[in-house]
Design an enzyme around this catalytic site. Structure first.
Site, PDB file in Angstrom:
ATOM      1  N   LYS A  19       0.419  -1.411   0.099  1.00 38.44           N
ATOM      2  CA  LYS A  19       0.098  -0.150  -0.335  1.00 38.44           C
ATOM      3  C   LYS A  19       0.813   0.983   0.232  1.00 38.44           C
ATOM      4  CE  LYS A  19      -3.884   1.953   1.362  1.00 38.44           C
ATOM      5  NZ  LYS A  19      -4.998   3.038   0.044  1.00 38.44           N
TER       6      LYS A  19
ATOM      7  N   CYS B 107      -3.535   9.072  -7.085  1.00 35.72           N
ATOM      8  CA  CYS B 107      -4.161   8.844  -6.762  1.00 35.72           C
ATOM      9  C   CYS B 107      -4.945  10.159  -6.518  1.00 35.72           C
ATOM     10  CB  CYS B 107      -3.665   9.129  -4.911  1.00 35.72           C
ATOM     11  SG  CYS B 107      -5.231   7.928  -4.002  1.00 35.72           S
TER      12      CYS B 107
END
Lengths: 242, 311
Positions: free
Chosen positions: B48, B135
């Protein structure tokens, strides 16, 4: 996606627990959970107390559950699920002795399981552990359902005094169960697990964890422990099978 | 018919047992989960994304299945680079013994932060550092993603390349740009060793009864089946624009999807949201299905189909 439900009935279970009966079913099995969303507030996991109609037993433990307690009949909430792996009854439950251990508010999903087991003619004994008599949940309803109920409280104000594992031990010594089912706080689950291992009993445990996606993606609900590594409560569980 | 199909994937000198890579953002939050992904059959594992400091992420709801895919706005939850490096080092030690490369993922709010985070995670000796300039879920705090501009993406690439001292880097690009090929060319010119294409596609899902967006962040990134055609188009565009290897990511649910990604020009294939639809075992299953597809197509290895649409 979330489905819209309407509250049709509210029952008081104890001083800080209410059961919300909703207007339609959710196809779900005992042990599975649902994410309950109040738009603009939050979304949290709840065990399923009954599926048809969908029923949630909610303990006021924080701001979100307190908001759920404020809902009145006719008000709406949103549900995503069912999610997770359910409890499994034995292939032929009829005549089998099943012992269930509920710590605190872990009793709610066990009642769903107990009713399914009793309908299939199993003999069900439920050990309920609570801090005090006032915290005992669903004992009378389980007796009415046809289960044998043993209660333990930490202060001895109802039933035996001590931890619920003492009731489990007594139930196991009385007659060997086909399987043990438990739901409650992690220390209780670990104690139940070690008792079951000592007795060589098959067991299924439902684990609590903070959940976010509920879909096995975000990793938030990973359960760390001696026997479980890289195990996600939302998608691998919440029920672990021995 | 070919008897033996070889799924081995050469990627920047790394040797992946198969081309299926656990994509960033899905179960890459602990060493135990990353080891599990490897044991379940991933050819490489991406952690992650981590940034300079700890982040809790957004309130719930953070993800829902909207019918044709998933939308999520987790909000870059992570423990911060200093804590992450210990997690990565633990994961790397265990993944090495399995022969599965580890990919770290980094993000930052400024060029300097990207470099700092890359320098810190380099301490865990990951095999590749993926640079998450795309993102879509933190625009309130970080503004427009770096992946939206050639100059910004190139600046991050140059800084991370210096900070990562010897570890190859892959820039993870966004689909929602006028020309992903131009962004890819700019970051490769700036030193990117590889491209990961694509991140999720920004979207919004509204619940009509509630009259509100479902995600607490209101907008999120679309992934899953709906993303695949967008990803294939982007990968093909990147493959036409640059020579570096591509991790093709977006909507891969089956081995056949993986084959399509390779045909579009990918060298390896990222898999993320499929974990929701098919469980963690999907990583190995997609590799098996890809193997069966290649066998059925009389192919001996990945090279036989890679970039086929350009032939």
């Amino acid at each position: 996606m979330h489905r819209t439900y309407t509250v049709t009935e509210i029952r008081d279970e104890n001083y800080r627990t209410k059961t919300l009966v909703l207007d339609r079913a959710l196809i779900a099995k005992p042990g599975q959970f649902a994410m309950v969303w109040l738009p603009g507030v939050d979304e949290r996991p709840f065990s399923i107390a009954a599926a048809s109609p969908l029923t949630l037993t909610v303990v006021a433990v924080g701001p979100f559950s307190e908001r759920l307690h404020q809902l009145g009949e006719g008000e709406r909430l949103w549900v995503r699920g069912p999610l997770g792996q359910p409890f499994e009854l034995p292939a032929q439950p009829s005549g089998k002795r099943l012992v269930m251990v509920g710590g605190g508010y872990g009793v709610a999903p066990l009642r769903f399981l107990a009713r399914e087991a009793l309908t299939a003619n199993a003999a069900v004994e439920v050990c309920i552990g609570a801090r005090t008599a006032a915290d005992v949940l669903l004992a009378e309803r389980l007796v009415m359902d046809g289960a044998v109920v043993r209660v333990m409280t930490e202060d001895g104000s109802r039933g035996g005094r001590g931890l619920v594992t003492a009731a489990l031990e007594a139930a196991v010594l009385e007659a060997r169960p086909a399987s043990v089912y438990a739901c409650g706080p992690v220390p209780m689950l670990e104690a139940v697990e070690s008792r079951c291992l000592a007795h060589g009993l098959p067991y299924q445990l439902s684990w609590e964890a903070r959940m976010r996606c509920g879909m096995g993606l975000c990793g938030t609900c990973e359960v760390h422990g001696r026997r479980r590594e890289g195990w996600l409560a939302c998608s691998d569980g919440p029920v672990s099978v021995s | 018919m070919t008897d033996a199909v070889d799924l081995t994937c050469e990627f920047l000198g790394l040797r992946l047992p198969n081309p299926i890579i656990l994509a960033s953002g899905v179960i890459g939050t602990s060493a135990a989960l990353m080891v599990r992904a490897a044991r379940e059959g991933a050819g490489a594992v991406t952690a992650k994304s981590c940034g300079p400091g700890p982040r809790a992420g957004h309130p719930n709801p953070v993800a829902v299945d909207w019918g044709h895919g998933v939308i999520n706005a987790i909000g870059l939850s992570n423990p911060g680079a200093v804590a992450e490096v210990a997690l990565l080092a633990d994961a790397q030690a265990r993944l090495r013994s399995l022969g599965v490369p580890l990919i770290a993922s980094v993000f930052g709010g400024t060029v300097e932060e990207f470099a700092t985070v890359a320098r810190i995670v380099s301490g865990a000796d990951p095999d590749l550092i993926e640079v998450n300039v795309s993102c879509p879920n933190v625009a309130d705090e970080f503004g427009t993603p770096f992946a939206a501009s050639c100059a910004d993406a190139a600046a991050v690439t140059e800084a991370v390349k210096v900070a990562a001292v010897g570890i190859p880097i892959s820039l993870k690009l966004a689909p929602n740009v006028p020309s992903i090929g131009r962004i890819a060319a700019a970051v490769v010119e700036a030193g990117a060793d590889a491209i990961t294409a694509i991140n999720t596609m920004p979207g919004m899902v509204i619940n009509a009864d509630a009259g509100r967006p479902v995600l607490s962040n209101r907008v999120g990134g679309l992934s899953g089946p709906a993303l695949k055609p967008i990803a294939l188009r982007c990968v093909a565009e990147v493959a036409s624009a640059v020579e570096v290897p591509i991790i093709g990511t977006g909507g891969v649910m089956t081995g056949r999807d993986a084959a399509e990604m390779l045909m579009a020009g990918a060298t390896a294939v990222g898999v993320g949201t499929a974990v929701w639809y098919r469980g963690v075992s999907v990583l190995g299953e997609i590799a098996d299905e890809l193997c069966a597809f290649l066998r059925g197509s009389d192919c001996a290895g990945l090279g036989d189909i890679r970039g086929r649409i350009f032939e």
